[in-house]
Design a protein around this motif. Structure first.
Motif, PDB file in Angstrom:
ATOM      1  N   GLY A  45       0.817  -1.205   0.000  1.00  0.00           N
ATOM      2  CA  GLY A  45       0.000   0.000   0.000  1.00  0.00           C
ATOM      3  C   GLY A  45       0.847   1.249   0.000  1.00  0.00           C
ATOM      4  N   VAL A  46       0.294   2.320  -0.552  1.00  0.00           N
ATOM      5  CA  VAL A  46       0.904   3.639  -0.449  1.00  0.00           C
ATOM      6  C   VAL A  46      -0.164   4.618   0.016  1.00  0.00           C
ATOM      7  CG1 VAL A  46       2.720   3.285  -2.171  1.00  0.00           C
ATOM      8  CG2 VAL A  46       0.476   4.084  -2.917  1.00  0.00           C
ATOM      9  N   GLY A  47       0.236   5.591   0.796  1.00  0.00           N
ATOM     10  CA  GLY A  47      -0.649   6.640   1.257  1.00  0.00           C
ATOM     11  C   GLY A  47       0.065   7.966   1.181  1.00  0.00           C
ATOM     12  N   TRP A  48      -0.629   9.024   0.781  1.00  0.00           N
ATOM     13  CA  TRP A  48       0.024  10.315   0.598  1.00  0.00           C
ATOM     14  C   TRP A  48      -0.934  11.450   0.962  1.00  0.00           C
ATOM     15  CZ3 TRP A  48      -1.971   7.128  -3.022  1.00  0.00           C
ATOM     16  CH2 TRP A  48      -2.947   7.655  -3.875  1.00  0.00           C
ATOM     17  N   TYR A  49      -0.349  12.519   1.445  1.00  0.00           N
ATOM     18  CA  TYR A  49      -1.108  13.728   1.751  1.00  0.00           C
ATOM     19  C   TYR A  49      -1.007  14.676   0.565  1.00  0.00           C
ATOM     20  CZ  TYR A  49      -1.385  12.150   6.592  1.00  0.00           C
ATOM     21  OH  TYR A  49      -1.646  11.431   7.731  1.00  0.00           O
ATOM     22  N   PRO A  55      -5.614  11.827   3.757  1.00  0.00           N
ATOM     23  CA  PRO A  55      -4.641  11.278   2.815  1.00  0.00           C
ATOM     24  C   PRO A  55      -5.289  10.338   1.808  1.00  0.00           C
ATOM     25  CG  PRO A  55      -4.472  10.152   4.932  1.00  0.00           C
ATOM     26  CD  PRO A  55      -5.421  11.289   5.128  1.00  0.00           C
ATOM     27  N   GLY A  56      -4.681  10.267   0.618  1.00  0.00           N
ATOM     28  CA  GLY A  56      -5.098   9.281  -0.367  1.00  0.00           C
ATOM     29  C   GLY A  56      -4.456   7.945  -0.047  1.00  0.00           C
ATOM     30  N   ILE A  57      -5.131   6.866  -0.413  1.00  0.00           N
ATOM     31  CA  ILE A  57      -4.649   5.517  -0.115  1.00  0.00           C
ATOM     32  C   ILE A  57      -4.833   4.638  -1.350  1.00  0.00           C
ATOM     33  CG2 ILE A  57      -5.049   3.407   1.227  1.00  0.00           C
ATOM     34  CD1 ILE A  57      -3.861   5.367   3.007  1.00  0.00           C
ATOM     35  N   TYR A  58      -3.807   3.838  -1.667  1.00  0.00           N
ATOM     36  CA  TYR A  58      -3.937   2.786  -2.674  1.00  0.00           C
ATOM     37  C   TYR A  58      -3.339   1.518  -2.088  1.00  0.00           C
ATOM     38  CZ  TYR A  58      -3.175  -0.009  -6.885  1.00  0.00           C
ATOM     39  OH  TYR A  58      -3.159  -1.032  -7.808  1.00  0.00           O
ATOM     40  N   ARG A  59      -4.164   0.467  -1.993  1.00  0.00           N
ATOM     41  CA  ARG A  59      -3.718  -0.802  -1.402  1.00  0.00           C
ATOM     42  C   ARG A  59      -4.160  -1.952  -2.298  1.00  0.00           C
ATOM     43  NH1 ARG A  59      -5.900  -0.588   4.724  1.00  0.00           N
ATOM     44  NH2 ARG A  59      -7.855  -0.363   3.616  1.00  0.00           N
ATOM     45  N   THR A  92      -3.020 -13.287   9.743  1.00  0.00           N
ATOM     46  CA  THR A  92      -4.317 -12.806   9.290  1.00  0.00           C
ATOM     47  C   THR A  92      -4.370 -12.871   7.771  1.00  0.00           C
ATOM     48  OG1 THR A  92      -3.453 -10.541   9.473  1.00  0.00           O
ATOM     49  CG2 THR A  92      -4.839 -11.334  11.264  1.00  0.00           C
ATOM     50  N   ALA A  93      -5.569 -12.792   7.232  1.00  0.00           N
ATOM     51  CA  ALA A  93      -5.801 -13.058   5.819  1.00  0.00           C
ATOM     52  C   ALA A  93      -5.103 -12.052   4.909  1.00  0.00           C
ATOM     53  CB  ALA A  93      -7.302 -13.046   5.545  1.00  0.00           C
ATOM     54  N   ILE A  94      -4.780 -12.533   3.707  1.00  0.00           N
ATOM     55  CA  ILE A  94      -4.288 -11.643   2.659  1.00  0.00           C
ATOM     56  C   ILE A  94      -5.507 -11.006   2.017  1.00  0.00           C
ATOM     57  CG2 ILE A  94      -2.988 -11.498   0.513  1.00  0.00           C
ATOM     58  CD1 ILE A  94      -1.462 -14.002   1.414  1.00  0.00           C
ATOM     59  N   ALA A  95      -5.794  -9.782   2.439  1.00  0.00           N
ATOM     60  CA  ALA A  95      -6.986  -9.071   1.991  1.00  0.00           C
ATOM     61  C   ALA A  95      -6.668  -7.581   1.962  1.00  0.00           C
ATOM     62  CB  ALA A  95      -8.160  -9.342   2.937  1.00  0.00           C
ATOM     63  N   ARG A  96      -7.357  -6.861   1.094  1.00  0.00           N
ATOM     64  CA  ARG A  96      -7.056  -5.436   0.929  1.00  0.00           C
ATOM     65  C   ARG A  96      -7.208  -4.673   2.241  1.00  0.00           C
ATOM     66  NH1 ARG A  96     -10.166  -4.614  -3.036  1.00  0.00           N
ATOM     67  NH2 ARG A  96      -8.626  -4.910  -4.704  1.00  0.00           N
ATOM     68  N   GLN A  97      -8.225  -5.003   3.016  1.00  0.00           N
ATOM     69  CA  GLN A  97      -8.459  -4.270   4.264  1.00  0.00           C
ATOM     70  C   GLN A  97      -7.394  -4.547   5.320  1.00  0.00           C
ATOM     71  OE1 GLN A  97     -10.490  -6.538   2.955  1.00  0.00           O
ATOM     72  NE2 GLN A  97     -11.433  -7.873   4.500  1.00  0.00           N
ATOM     73  N   PHE A 102      -2.883   2.234   7.144  1.00  0.00           N
ATOM     74  CA  PHE A 102      -4.255   2.415   7.590  1.00  0.00           C
ATOM     75  C   PHE A 102      -4.522   3.908   7.747  1.00  0.00           C
ATOM     76  CE2 PHE A 102      -2.753  -1.674   9.222  1.00  0.00           C
ATOM     77  CZ  PHE A 102      -3.674  -2.514   8.633  1.00  0.00           C
ATOM     78  N   ARG A 103      -5.772   4.286   7.514  1.00  0.00           N
ATOM     79  CA  ARG A 103      -6.149   5.704   7.552  1.00  0.00           C
ATOM     80  C   ARG A 103      -7.393   5.879   8.410  1.00  0.00           C
ATOM     81  NH1 ARG A 103      -8.255   7.918   1.906  1.00  0.00           N
ATOM     82  NH2 ARG A 103      -9.799   6.291   2.365  1.00  0.00           N
ATOM     83  N   HIS A 104      -7.371   6.938   9.215  1.00  0.00           N
ATOM     84  CA  HIS A 104      -8.572   7.333   9.961  1.00  0.00           C
ATOM     85  C   HIS A 104      -8.535   8.847  10.082  1.00  0.00           C
ATOM     86  CE1 HIS A 104     -12.019   6.851  12.610  1.00  0.00           C
ATOM     87  NE2 HIS A 104     -11.472   7.739  13.421  1.00  0.00           N
ATOM     88  N   GLY A 105      -9.454   9.518   9.395  1.00  0.00           N
ATOM     89  CA  GLY A 105      -9.421  10.981   9.366  1.00  0.00           C
ATOM     90  C   GLY A 105      -8.114  11.468   8.765  1.00  0.00           C
ATOM     91  N   ARG A 106      -7.445  12.360   9.462  1.00  0.00           N
ATOM     92  CA  ARG A 106      -6.164  12.893   8.986  1.00  0.00           C
ATOM     93  C   ARG A 106      -4.994  11.970   9.286  1.00  0.00           C
ATOM     94  NH1 ARG A 106      -4.611  16.444   5.504  1.00  0.00           N
ATOM     95  NH2 ARG A 106      -2.949  17.302   6.817  1.00  0.00           N
TER      96      ARG A 106
END
Length: 255
Positions: A45-49, A55-59, A92-97, A102-106
């Motif tokens: 995954g990558v996350g960016w402000y 932030p944007g997230i791609y996983r 734990t499972a190989i899953a996108r979530q 991880f992101r929550h608000g800012r």
């Protein structure tokens, strides 16, 4: 164990750290040098402000080395603060979530390590979440759970270093209460969009590796150096907590 890199400073394209270096994070997904698990192919995954408040997230669940979309994204997105992570699942499972960050608000968070005996203490730890944080939980990992527990304390006014350490202390006490001998290992990065806190902790003598380096007008925090050799990379000691700010790429060692 996973591998990650965080950057804070003047805006750069993500591929300058994620894809281009000799020992880039994409290469580490196939062959990491300083990890117990050499291959980290259980998602990324990558996350960016950017210009929005969150932030944007791609996983994704596929290995980082085989995803052309990751390469295209990193060559197009420019940011002054971003996270990138490649995952080696620990139960734990190989899953996108379940992929980081991880992101929550800012806030954004990523982790390398594990709660020893997680299956034994998971239910008790999840019961410590208030209704808001429990509803925010999307995956099943110990990493996301630690993140939400720390955010809950931060929402109550506790500074990030104290919030994270308090969660680790309570988790370790619970593990010991239940007779769990496996260690609690924790190398992590946490950001509010303005600064980055990085942590290196373990209940045994084998904390996950973590390094800091100045990069032009910014600062990198990484699981291992992005080039062969470690010149210019400062290894953080066991128990280290650092705060990286945008003011001249300042790195403040908090303990």
């Amino acid at each position: 164990m996973c591998r990650f890199v965080a950057y804070l400073g003047q805006p750069i394209f993500l591929d300058e750290l994620v894809c281009a270096p000799q020992h880039s994070l994409v290469r580490q997904s196939l062959r990491a040098d300083q990890a117990k698990t050499v291959t980290n192919g259980d998602g990324f995954g990558v996350g960016w402000y950017g210009e929005r408040s969150e932030p944007g997230i791609y996983r994704e669940v596929m290995p980082a080395w085989s995803d052309e979309n990751l390469l295209a994204l990193c060559s197009s997105v420019r940011s002054s603060l971003f996270f990138a992570h490649v995952r080696a699942a620990t139960g734990t499972a190989i899953a996108r979530q379940n992929c980081h960050p991880f992101r929550h608000g800012r806030h954004m968070f990523m982790h390398n390590g594990q709660i020893g005996g997680y299956a034994q203490v998971r239910r008790t730890l999840e019961a410590l979440l208030n209704d808001e944080m429990y509803a925010a939980r999307r995956g099943a990992t110990d990493s996301e759970l630690l993140f939400l527990l720390a955010l809950q304390r931060m929402d109550g006014g506790m500074p990030a270093p104290e919030a994270v350490q308090g969660v680790l202390d309570d988790t370790l006490a619970l593990m010991r209460r239940d007779g769990i001998d496996a260690p609690l290992r924790f190398a992590a990065a946490l950001s509010d969009g303005e600064s980055v806190h990085a942590f290196r902790f373990s209940s045994d003598d084998k904390p996950p590796t973590l390094y800091v380096r100045q990069h032009r007008e910014g600062t990198i925090v990484a699981s291992e150096p992005l080039e062969d050799g470690s010149e210019g990379w400062q290894a953080l000691g066991p128990g280290a907590v650092v705060r990286v700010t945008a003011h001249g790429g300042a790195v403040t060692v908090l303990n």
